[in-house]
Motif scaffolding. Structure first.
Motif, PDB file in Angstrom:
ATOM      1  N   LEU A  14       0.836  -1.195   0.000  1.00  0.00           N
ATOM      2  CA  LEU A  14       0.000   0.000   0.000  1.00  0.00           C
ATOM      3  C   LEU A  14       0.874   1.249   0.000  1.00  0.00           C
ATOM      4  O   LEU A  14       1.822   1.354   0.767  1.00  0.00           O
ATOM      5  CB  LEU A  14      -0.900   0.015   1.244  1.00  0.00           C
ATOM      6  CG  LEU A  14      -1.774  -1.225   1.430  1.00  0.00           C
ATOM      7  CD1 LEU A  14      -2.489  -1.145   2.774  1.00  0.00           C
ATOM      8  CD2 LEU A  14      -2.749  -1.331   0.296  1.00  0.00           C
ATOM      9  N   ALA A  15       0.568   2.176  -0.866  1.00  0.00           N
ATOM     10  CA  ALA A  15       1.283   3.448  -0.886  1.00  0.00           C
ATOM     11  C   ALA A  15       0.898   4.247   0.359  1.00  0.00           C
ATOM     12  O   ALA A  15      -0.225   4.180   0.826  1.00  0.00           O
ATOM     13  CB  ALA A  15       0.932   4.230  -2.143  1.00  0.00           C
ATOM     14  N   GLN A  28      -1.356  -7.651  -5.409  1.00  0.00           N
ATOM     15  CA  GLN A  28      -2.000  -8.632  -4.536  1.00  0.00           C
ATOM     16  C   GLN A  28      -1.917  -9.958  -5.270  1.00  0.00           C
ATOM     17  O   GLN A  28      -2.539 -10.135  -6.312  1.00  0.00           O
ATOM     18  CB  GLN A  28      -3.453  -8.266  -4.260  1.00  0.00           C
ATOM     19  CG  GLN A  28      -4.139  -9.279  -3.368  1.00  0.00           C
ATOM     20  CD  GLN A  28      -5.547  -8.844  -2.991  1.00  0.00           C
ATOM     21  OE1 GLN A  28      -6.022  -7.787  -3.371  1.00  0.00           O
ATOM     22  NE2 GLN A  28      -6.211  -9.680  -2.237  1.00  0.00           N
ATOM     23  N   TRP A  29      -1.119 -10.871  -4.739  1.00  0.00           N
ATOM     24  CA  TRP A  29      -0.886 -12.144  -5.413  1.00  0.00           C
ATOM     25  C   TRP A  29      -1.846 -13.203  -4.905  1.00  0.00           C
ATOM     26  O   TRP A  29      -2.011 -13.396  -3.716  1.00  0.00           O
ATOM     27  CB  TRP A  29       0.570 -12.567  -5.257  1.00  0.00           C
ATOM     28  CG  TRP A  29       1.467 -11.644  -6.015  1.00  0.00           C
ATOM     29  CD1 TRP A  29       1.663 -11.615  -7.368  1.00  0.00           C
ATOM     30  CD2 TRP A  29       2.273 -10.595  -5.495  1.00  0.00           C
ATOM     31  NE1 TRP A  29       2.536 -10.615  -7.714  1.00  0.00           N
ATOM     32  CE2 TRP A  29       2.923  -9.968  -6.573  1.00  0.00           C
ATOM     33  CE3 TRP A  29       2.503 -10.103  -4.207  1.00  0.00           C
ATOM     34  CZ2 TRP A  29       3.796  -8.898  -6.419  1.00  0.00           C
ATOM     35  CZ3 TRP A  29       3.365  -9.040  -4.059  1.00  0.00           C
ATOM     36  CH2 TRP A  29       4.007  -8.452  -5.155  1.00  0.00           C
ATOM     37  N   SER A  89       3.004  -0.567   3.389  1.00  0.00           N
ATOM     38  CA  SER A  89       2.526  -1.573   4.327  1.00  0.00           C
ATOM     39  C   SER A  89       2.509  -2.898   3.596  1.00  0.00           C
ATOM     40  O   SER A  89       2.084  -2.965   2.451  1.00  0.00           O
ATOM     41  CB  SER A  89       1.117  -1.262   4.821  1.00  0.00           C
ATOM     42  OG  SER A  89       1.111  -0.055   5.562  1.00  0.00           O
ATOM     43  N   ILE A  90       2.977  -3.942   4.256  1.00  0.00           N
ATOM     44  CA  ILE A  90       2.952  -5.286   3.688  1.00  0.00           C
ATOM     45  C   ILE A  90       2.091  -6.144   4.609  1.00  0.00           C
ATOM     46  O   ILE A  90       2.333  -6.201   5.799  1.00  0.00           O
ATOM     47  CB  ILE A  90       4.373  -5.874   3.572  1.00  0.00           C
ATOM     48  CG1 ILE A  90       5.210  -5.006   2.649  1.00  0.00           C
ATOM     49  CG2 ILE A  90       4.306  -7.307   3.069  1.00  0.00           C
ATOM     50  CD1 ILE A  90       6.672  -5.416   2.576  1.00  0.00           C
ATOM     51  N   VAL A  91       1.082  -6.773   4.024  1.00  0.00           N
ATOM     52  CA  VAL A  91       0.157  -7.601   4.795  1.00  0.00           C
ATOM     53  C   VAL A  91       0.261  -9.019   4.316  1.00  0.00           C
ATOM     54  O   VAL A  91       0.219  -9.280   3.122  1.00  0.00           O
ATOM     55  CB  VAL A  91      -1.298  -7.085   4.639  1.00  0.00           C
ATOM     56  CG1 VAL A  91      -2.250  -7.958   5.426  1.00  0.00           C
ATOM     57  CG2 VAL A  91      -1.396  -5.635   5.047  1.00  0.00           C
ATOM     58  N   ALA A  92       0.428  -9.956   5.266  1.00  0.00           N
ATOM     59  CA  ALA A  92       0.516 -11.375   4.896  1.00  0.00           C
ATOM     60  C   ALA A  92      -0.652 -12.107   5.495  1.00  0.00           C
ATOM     61  O   ALA A  92      -1.172 -11.777   6.516  1.00  0.00           O
ATOM     62  CB  ALA A  92       1.816 -11.968   5.403  1.00  0.00           C
TER      63      ALA A  92
END
Length: 92
Positions: A14-15, A28-29, A89-92
């Protein structure tokens, strides 16, 4: 020898400063297919990944990629939408 690691990650980049997540979504993979040589980017930005060596494995009700810890990776390439200069932001 490195232990094989099973990774089930769906990344959302996310920017910074996005009012809503969709406005700043870069990639988004989608791991739901569980097969194939391409990891599809569902963000609409075309940041599909080419799976290099990793294997699809069942992970509960979904799928994951299993990496050997040596040289397996997913190659996304160098696209303008991934040229992030602000906080992310990196969300897993």
């Amino acid at each position: 020898m490195h232990k094989a690691v099973t990774i089930a990650i769906v990344l959302l980049l996310l920017a910074a400063g996005a009012v809503r997540a969709e406005q700043g979504l870069v990639a988004q993979w989608d791991f739901s297919r569980g097969s194939g040589a391409t990891l599809k980017d569902t963000s609409g930005n075309g940041n599909d990944g080419i799976i290099k060596g990793a294997a699809w494995v069942k992970n509960g009700n979904s799928f994951a990629l299993q990496f050997d810890g040596i040289d397996d990776h997913v190659e996304v390439g160098d696209t303008p939408s991934l040229d992030l200069k602000d906080q992310i932001s990196i969300v897993a």
